[in-house]
Every structure is written in C-alpha cells, then in structure tokens.
Write a protein that holds these residues in place. Sequence first.
Motif, PDB file in Angstrom:
ATOM      1  N   PHE A  52      -9.664  12.706  43.091  1.00 29.59           N
ATOM      2  CA  PHE A  52      -9.605  11.977  44.357  1.00 29.59           C
ATOM      3  C   PHE A  52      -8.856  12.767  45.414  1.00 29.59           C
ATOM      4  N   THR A  53      -9.185  12.500  46.643  1.00 28.03           N
ATOM      5  CA  THR A  53      -8.399  13.024  47.749  1.00 28.03           C
ATOM      6  C   THR A  53      -8.039  11.857  48.652  1.00 28.03           C
ATOM      7  N   ILE A  54      -6.749  11.727  48.904  1.00 28.56           N
ATOM      8  CA  ILE A  54      -6.293  10.646  49.782  1.00 28.56           C
ATOM      9  C   ILE A  54      -6.206  11.216  51.190  1.00 28.56           C
ATOM     10  N   SER A  55      -6.940  10.595  52.098  1.00 27.90           N
ATOM     11  CA  SER A  55      -6.947  11.106  53.465  1.00 27.90           C
ATOM     12  C   SER A  55      -6.682   9.973  54.434  1.00 27.90           C
ATOM     13  N   ASP A  56      -6.573  10.332  55.706  1.00 30.54           N
ATOM     14  CA  ASP A  56      -6.274   9.334  56.725  1.00 30.54           C
ATOM     15  C   ASP A  56      -7.514   8.986  57.534  1.00 30.54           C
ATOM     16  N   TYR A  57      -7.531   7.770  58.023  1.00 26.33           N
ATOM     17  CA  TYR A  57      -8.616   7.323  58.890  1.00 26.33           C
ATOM     18  C   TYR A  57      -8.536   8.068  60.223  1.00 26.33           C
ATOM     19  N   HIS A  58      -7.319   8.135  60.759  1.00 23.82           N
ATOM     20  CA  HIS A  58      -7.080   8.948  61.961  1.00 23.82           C
ATOM     21  C   HIS A  58      -6.085  10.017  61.556  1.00 23.82           C
ATOM     22  N   ASN A  59      -6.553  11.187  61.197  1.00 27.27           N
ATOM     23  CA  ASN A  59      -5.600  12.211  60.751  1.00 27.27           C
ATOM     24  C   ASN A  59      -4.899  12.810  61.958  1.00 27.27           C
ATOM     25  N   MET A  60      -3.561  12.803  61.912  1.00 27.35           N
ATOM     26  CA  MET A  60      -2.803  13.324  63.047  1.00 27.35           C
ATOM     27  C   MET A  60      -2.523  14.818  62.877  1.00 27.35           C
ATOM     28  N   HIS A  61      -2.785  15.372  61.685  1.00 24.26           N
ATOM     29  CA  HIS A  61      -2.579  16.802  61.415  1.00 24.26           C
ATOM     30  C   HIS A  61      -1.174  17.272  61.727  1.00 24.26           C
ATOM     31  N   ARG A  62      -0.200  16.466  61.390  1.00 20.40           N
ATOM     32  CA  ARG A  62       1.179  16.903  61.577  1.00 20.40           C
ATOM     33  C   ARG A  62       2.073  15.986  60.751  1.00 20.40           C
ATOM     34  N   ALA A  63       3.358  16.306  60.797  1.00 17.36           N
ATOM     35  CA  ALA A  63       4.321  15.426  60.128  1.00 17.36           C
ATOM     36  C   ALA A  63       4.565  14.207  61.002  1.00 17.36           C
ATOM     37  N   LEU A  64       4.698  13.047  60.349  1.00 12.38           N
ATOM     38  CA  LEU A  64       4.891  11.812  61.090  1.00 12.38           C
ATOM     39  C   LEU A  64       6.213  11.171  60.677  1.00 12.38           C
ATOM     40  N   THR A  65       6.836  10.511  61.637  1.00 11.49           N
ATOM     41  CA  THR A  65       8.004   9.719  61.252  1.00 11.49           C
ATOM     42  C   THR A  65       7.525   8.464  60.535  1.00 11.49           C
ATOM     43  N   MET A  66       8.458   7.782  59.880  1.00 15.15           N
ATOM     44  CA  MET A  66       8.076   6.553  59.192  1.00 15.15           C
ATOM     45  C   MET A  66       7.484   5.553  60.189  1.00 15.15           C
ATOM     46  N   ALA A  67       8.051   5.519  61.387  1.00 11.19           N
ATOM     47  CA  ALA A  67       7.527   4.605  62.405  1.00 11.19           C
ATOM     48  C   ALA A  67       6.087   4.952  62.749  1.00 11.19           C
ATOM     49  N   GLU A  68       5.798   6.263  62.813  1.00 14.08           N
ATOM     50  CA  GLU A  68       4.420   6.666  63.149  1.00 14.08           C
ATOM     51  C   GLU A  68       3.464   6.419  61.988  1.00 14.08           C
ATOM     52  N   VAL A  69       3.970   6.593  60.776  1.00 15.67           N
ATOM     53  CA  VAL A  69       3.139   6.294  59.610  1.00 15.67           C
ATOM     54  C   VAL A  69       2.678   4.847  59.681  1.00 15.67           C
ATOM     55  N   PHE A  70       3.614   3.969  60.049  1.00 10.58           N
ATOM     56  CA  PHE A  70       3.283   2.546  60.149  1.00 10.58           C
ATOM     57  C   PHE A  70       2.374   2.292  61.352  1.00 10.58           C
ATOM     58  N   GLN A  71       2.679   2.961  62.444  1.00 10.13           N
ATOM     59  CA  GLN A  71       1.928   2.760  63.684  1.00 10.13           C
ATOM     60  C   GLN A  71       0.478   3.196  63.526  1.00 10.13           C
ATOM     61  N   HIS A  72       0.282   4.406  62.975  1.00 14.73           N
ATOM     62  CA  HIS A  72      -1.082   4.938  62.844  1.00 14.73           C
ATOM     63  C   HIS A  72      -1.700   4.565  61.517  1.00 14.73           C
ATOM     64  N   SER A  73      -0.960   3.830  60.710  1.00 11.59           N
ATOM     65  CA  SER A  73      -1.457   3.391  59.408  1.00 11.59           C
ATOM     66  C   SER A  73      -1.894   4.594  58.566  1.00 11.59           C
ATOM     67  N   SER A  74      -0.975   5.544  58.411  1.00 14.24           N
ATOM     68  CA  SER A  74      -1.312   6.772  57.690  1.00 14.24           C
ATOM     69  C   SER A  74      -1.208   6.577  56.186  1.00 14.24           C
ATOM     70  N   ASN A  75      -2.319   6.808  55.497  1.00 12.46           N
ATOM     71  CA  ASN A  75      -2.307   6.691  54.035  1.00 12.46           C
ATOM     72  C   ASN A  75      -1.445   7.779  53.409  1.00 12.46           C
ATOM     73  N   ILE A  76      -1.579   8.990  53.964  1.00 14.31           N
ATOM     74  CA  ILE A  76      -0.880  10.128  53.353  1.00 14.31           C
ATOM     75  C   ILE A  76       0.627   9.926  53.440  1.00 14.31           C
ATOM     76  N   GLY A  77       1.070   9.533  54.628  1.00 12.17           N
ATOM     77  CA  GLY A  77       2.500   9.276  54.800  1.00 12.17           C
ATOM     78  C   GLY A  77       2.983   8.175  53.866  1.00 12.17           C
ATOM     79  N   SER A  78       2.152   7.146  53.704  1.00 13.90           N
ATOM     80  CA  SER A  78       2.543   6.041  52.835  1.00 13.90           C
ATOM     81  C   SER A  78       2.703   6.510  51.396  1.00 13.90           C
ATOM     82  N   VAL A  79       1.769   7.378  50.969  1.00 14.39           N
ATOM     83  CA  VAL A  79       1.856   7.888  49.597  1.00 14.39           C
ATOM     84  C   VAL A  79       3.151   8.679  49.426  1.00 14.39           C
ATOM     85  N   ARG A  80       3.469   9.484  50.410  1.00 15.51           N
ATOM     86  CA  ARG A  80       4.696  10.294  50.301  1.00 15.51           C
ATOM     87  C   ARG A  80       5.925   9.385  50.208  1.00 15.51           C
ATOM     88  N   MET A  81       5.911   8.313  50.966  1.00 16.06           N
ATOM     89  CA  MET A  81       7.043   7.391  50.905  1.00 16.06           C
ATOM     90  C   MET A  81       7.127   6.750  49.526  1.00 16.06           C
TER      91      MET A  81
END
Lengths: 598, 228
Positions: free
Chosen positions: A319-348
């Motif tokens: 499997f590959t976990i990807s984002d619906y809207h990939n921001m192609h950068r590091a995101l803060t936790m607030a941005e992970v929540f804001q953009h609903s980033s799957n990748i950031g969530s997995v890292r958390m």
Amino acid sequence: MTLQPPGYDNAYTPPPVSQPRTSLAVALEQSRNRLMVTAAMVALVFSAIGVKLVDATLFSRAAEPRQRLAAEVDAPPVNRADIVDRNGNLLATSLTTQSLYADPKLISRPDEVARKLTQVLPELDYKDLLGKLSDEKKRFVWIKRNMPPKQQAAVHRLGLPGVYFEREERRFYPASNLTSHIVGFTGVDNNGLAGMEQSQNKRLTNDPHPLQLSIDLRLQHILKKELQATVEEFNAIGAAGVVYDVRTGEVMAMVSLPDFDPHDPTGLDPDTLFNRATLGVYEMGSTFKIFNTAMALDTGKMRVSDYFDASKGISIGRFTISDYHNMHRALTMAEVFQHSSNIGSVRMAMQVGVPGQKAFMTKLGFTRPTGLELPENGWPLVPNPWREINAMTISFGHGISVSPMHTVAAAAAMINGGVMHQPTILKRDPSLPVPGDQVVSPQTSDMMRRLFRFVVTEGTAKGAAAQGYVVGGKTGTADKQKGRHYQKNSRMSSFLGAFPMHDPKYIVYVLVDEPKGTKKTYGFATGGWVAAPTAGRIVRQIGPLLGVQPVNETAPEILNATYINSAGQTQIAPPQPVAQPKGSTVASVPPAAGNKPR
Amino acid sequence: MKYKSALFWGGLIAVAGVVTFQTSYEVQELEEKLGSLNRKIMAEQEAIQILKAEWSYLNDPMRLENLSRQHLALQPTEARQFVAMDVVPMRPVPVPEVEPAPSLIPKPSVIPAPLPPMASNPAKPAAGAIIPASATPARPAPIKPSAIIPASAKVPALPAQAPAAAPVVKAPPPPVVTTKPTDIAARPSAAPKPLTAPAARQPQPASNTVPPQHDSIGVLVARLGANR
C-alpha cells in the motif's frame, strides 16, 4: 347438704346396693351418652361454621369491595405509557379504539345489515361483508379493527342486533416518520418491536407516567428537512444526522434517512428500517483525525506547532498512503488537521505508537457499542490483531468502523473539556450531575476547539460557517468498501461540526451515504462540499431554538478563545499580523457560503 | 315495669333497623353514582387522550411550516436579529442640548471606516476598524453590530430626535455583506433597499454637519428590518 346447688332435687336417691341397675337403666344411660356426643359434634361443627362466617364477613377482605374508590384523575386510561419529547410533545401514545365484530347466528337479515354497515363504513366491501355475515357456523367474525370514534358513533346509531364492539388499544405516533427510528413501533399485541418501544417495553407497560426522551421535535424536524434536501440534491442513497449536547451527552435529534411510517412498518425494505446513526458502522474517514490529533496532543510529546513530513506518500507493504491534496512539504499539526493530511496523521500516530493508539481508542469507546438505550446499537469493527498497518490507517479513519453515534460521543469529549459522557436518548435530570470520565486534558480540549474552528475559517469546511454561531468542525470523506475493494465513486461524506467554538455546547453531525457530485459543486461530493453546508444551514436554524446567543465572531474575546494559525500559534500577534488571519476569516466566509447551494 | 322495658327495647330495635336500612339504601345509591361518575371520568380521559393525540398530530412541525409559509410572512430567525439586553434602549429621556463637538469628533473617524469596505473590500478593513472600537469599551460585545454600539453608547442616552444616521448606516452593512449573499441575488426588490438607504442617508450628516445622534431604537429597527 348445704353444698347442694339450688334447685337440686333432694328426692333423688340412688338405687340401693341390694337392688342392682336394671338393663333398662343401662340402655337409657348409654343412649343418653350417645346423644351427648352427637350434640357436642353438631355444636362444634356449627360453631366452626359460625366462626368462619364471622371471620369471612367481618374481618377478612371480602371478594366484593366494601368501599368503592374514586377513579384516579391523572391516570391514563390505557395500559401503555406515552413517549414524549424533551418539551412534552407526544411522540407515541395509546388510543382506546373500538373494534367491530359480529355474531352471524344472531343476525337475521345479513343483506340488510351488510348494506347499512357499508353505508357508514364505505371502505368495507359489500359482498365480502355479506359472505362473512351469512356464515352461520361461526359465532364470531371481525368486521373492522380499530375504528375511529366517529365511525363507532355512526355504527352505534344504526342499532344493529348481533353487531358488537370490542375495546382495544392502538399505538399512535403523532410525529409519524419524523421520529420513526428513535421511537420505533409495536406489533398488533402492543409489544415493542423496534426503537425505544422495544428497549423500554417493560418500563412502558409498568409505569403509566410518560417516558421523556432527550429528543427535541423541532430540532428533529430541521435536521430531517435539511438532510432530506441534501439527499435529494446529491442523489444520495441515505443520510444520518445527530444533534448532540456535548455537556450532558443527550441526543437532541437523530435522523436516519430513509425513514418509515411506524403505523405500518410491515413489508418494508430492511434498508429503510436500518438506523444509520446508531446501527450502521462505517469507516469514518477524516473525521477520525479529530481523535488522532487529540491523542497526539494528549501524550504531551507533540505540540500543535510541530512539523510532520508530508512531502511524499508512505509505503507500507503493497500500500501507499497518500494525500488528497498533497502539499509536498512538511506541515505543522495545525496544517495536517486543516488540510486533512493522511500522511501527517500517520506520522503523528506512529509517534504515539500502536499500544498507545489502541488504549486511546478503547478509552473513547470505539471497541464496544455505545450503550445508547436503543436496541439498534452497532458493534464497531475493530482490527484484531491491532498491527502497525492498522494503526496507520486508523489514524485517518480507515480500518476501523464505528457508528456515527460513537464518533459524536467521542468528539464531544474532545471539545467539552475532555470529559466523556455516556450518550443517552433519555432526558437527564438537570439538577443531577452528569457522570463522565476525563479522557483528555482540558488543555488538549482547548486546542481541539481552536483546530475545529480553524477548519471552518480556513480549511475544508468553509461552507459550514454560520455567522454569529462560531461553528467549528471537521469534514470526512471515506470511500465505501464493497467486498474487498474500495470503490472510487461510492463514498460516505460527513461533517462533524460544533458550535459555538469558544464554549462548545452542541455538535451537529451530518453523514451522507453515496452522494453524487453536482454542477454546483463542480462534481465534488466530499464532506466539505456535501455535508458541511448542510450542517451550516442546520446550525443557522437550530441556534435560535437552542438559545445559543449569537456573538460577534471577530470580537477579541471570541478570537482569543478560538484562534490558531497554520503555524500553530494561538496568540494573536499585535497589529500587523493580526489583519492577515482576521481578514481572511471574514472575507473567506461569505463567498464560500454564496457558492454553496442553500 | 317488665312490659315497659320490653316495649322500650323493641322500639329501639325497630328504630335501629329502619336507620340501618335507610343508610344501606343511601350507600347503594351513592355507590351507583360513584360508579357512573367513574365511567364518565374514564370516558373523558379517553377523549382527552384522543384530543392530545390530535393536538400533537396537528402540531406536526412539517404541517406548521407549510401553514406558516402559506399564511404568514415570517421567516426563520437569523443570528443578527438577536440583540443583547443592554442594546435595547430605556425609555428616552428628553435631553434638550447635546454638545456637537464630542460626538462629532469620533464620528467622522468611525463612519468612513466601515463604509468604504462595503464598496471595495468588505471585510478586511471593516474588521480591522471594528476590533479597536469594540475593544475600547472593555466590555464583552455579544453581537456583531453591538460591537459598534457600545463605543457610541458611551455618550449619554439621547433622544430620538434626528434619526440616528450613523448607527443606521453602520448596522445594515454587516448583514448585507456577510449573512445573506444569496438573499440579495434572489430578491431583486429587496436588494437595492438596504444598499441605497445607507447611501442616501450617508451624505446627510456630512452636509448638514448635524452631529449624528445615537438612537439605539433606530439601530434596533434597522437591524431587525434591514432585509425586508
């Protein structure tokens, strides 16, 4: 001699010894003894009867009441208690009805009786009725069950011999479809077969006082109206909605579409009887990031301003976990929540670890039914064993299926100061304290409020904004699993909103099953496009009814309580930076609302 | 003597018998009455139950909504129609003289601020201007426009002589810009009204140099009826 009692005849003298008793004297004495014994027996029996008689008539409670009692004024004349909403509006009641039956043997002219009856009861078929009444072998035929009072009076006026009434009780639901999934229905014998009628069957039959639910009929109506409109607009197959009091755990409104008429629930599609809000368990998608983020914050290891690498997808196994809207950068936790980033969530989630995640999700009640007082309570589908890959997918709401009620109850704990309350559909006594467990710290809860608000002001749920009510929330879109595969074009779009975010009081949850994109939404059918605007419309209408005071959303005390920016700062910096977030706060709302269908 | 006492006892027994019989008949009659009353109560209770059910049925929210849409001009309440208690004015006390200077000075500085944003960029500068204004009273301003009012309300309560231009002008813009974007599009007749009204009134205070008076009733009316 002086000892002799008065009246004793002195004349008697015993027979002299020389003159023994004759056989006659012996016989006389014997018979006298026998008579004495018999008399004693008779006296004994009669006195026993007398004693019993006195006892039965004077002392014990006789079968016949010695004293008639006046009828109780407030007692309902029916055997099954009413169900009312939190304001006392009737949701279910029992009506005494009269059923009409006939004894064909006593009917001399069936044709005339049938003709008269069909005149006052036009829904009866003359020939059919005539057939029934002419069958003289039977002594009992039903003519009509549960007649309305007017018809009963009309039949009564006919004065037909051989036609009688039988008193029966029938359950009546004034709100009909509106509360069908909550109240449920009863069978012909007045036993509950679904909903509260089933789960509270004993209570309803034993206690004549009305059963008060936490439901508010007005909210229920608004929720249903808006969900119905959304279902029609997006051509969805169903929807569910919940309005929930985060401070008490009371369910204020709960709708599952399609619904049904509880007066006639037979022969319905099982999908119609299915309660999507409590019985249905679904992969919640991004709304689960609420719990993932709260979990990460509550460990204390991570802060909302920490960065998580979301530049490229995470590969695990095949499997590959990807984002619906990939921001192609590091995101803060607030941005992970804001953009609903799957990748950031997995890292958390990976920083918290698998056991930590499992313990947290268990604490929030995601591993057992919610305990709501309905018989229709779904068991969550939880991975077993709980491996790393499961932990990864659970972080963005896949691989675990829970009911909407689970999600709402747990989300309430994330924003109400961290106290998890047992969800209930019965009205709580406002004077009693509400039991609950502290599941996250108040600081975490405060941060979650800010993040909720952030998603509505600058994230995926701008359509949910309702001016004055400081709405916050999180959208979710989950592809539906059919068999072993996820389907691209059938999804569950949801929005979990709360208001007012500076002091959360109510959650509005909207879940739409398989919406299809429309021209207005540019073909999108995600939570932000489908469910969030619906929730915004609902908040706008229920806010006044719930007595939530509208506030100036840009007032400093409101902003201080709800502000966060993408860098994870909660302090509003002095003048120069202030204009930036605030300007976009206000400016972004109206156009978004304008684009959305209203 | 013996005869007399027998007569006495006999009479007593007869009287007791008669009284007992009479009482027993009375009780019987009362019990019958009670029974019929009980039956009546039951019938009434059943009727009440039916009426309650009918009442609830007729109060079905869907039905009420349709009826209200057909027969009433009422619409769902909106957030901006709620005002805080302290915004509702007290009975106006006639104050003859109001020195123009103090209210004139703050006004021009405030009026231009909210108005230009309407034309160009509605939200950004407006928000910037509103915040300091409401920050000065150091008092929670629960409703959006009320954030402006406290600032002006600091001036002592004033009569409703000249319809307060300033608050009226300021009050409508927020709803117009923010809350009902589709409303304007949907109702061409309603749209110009709130837009032109402020425009027409705005020059007045400027040209007459009449100090804009603060009329909280005017604010109230403007806010409640701005969209009609």
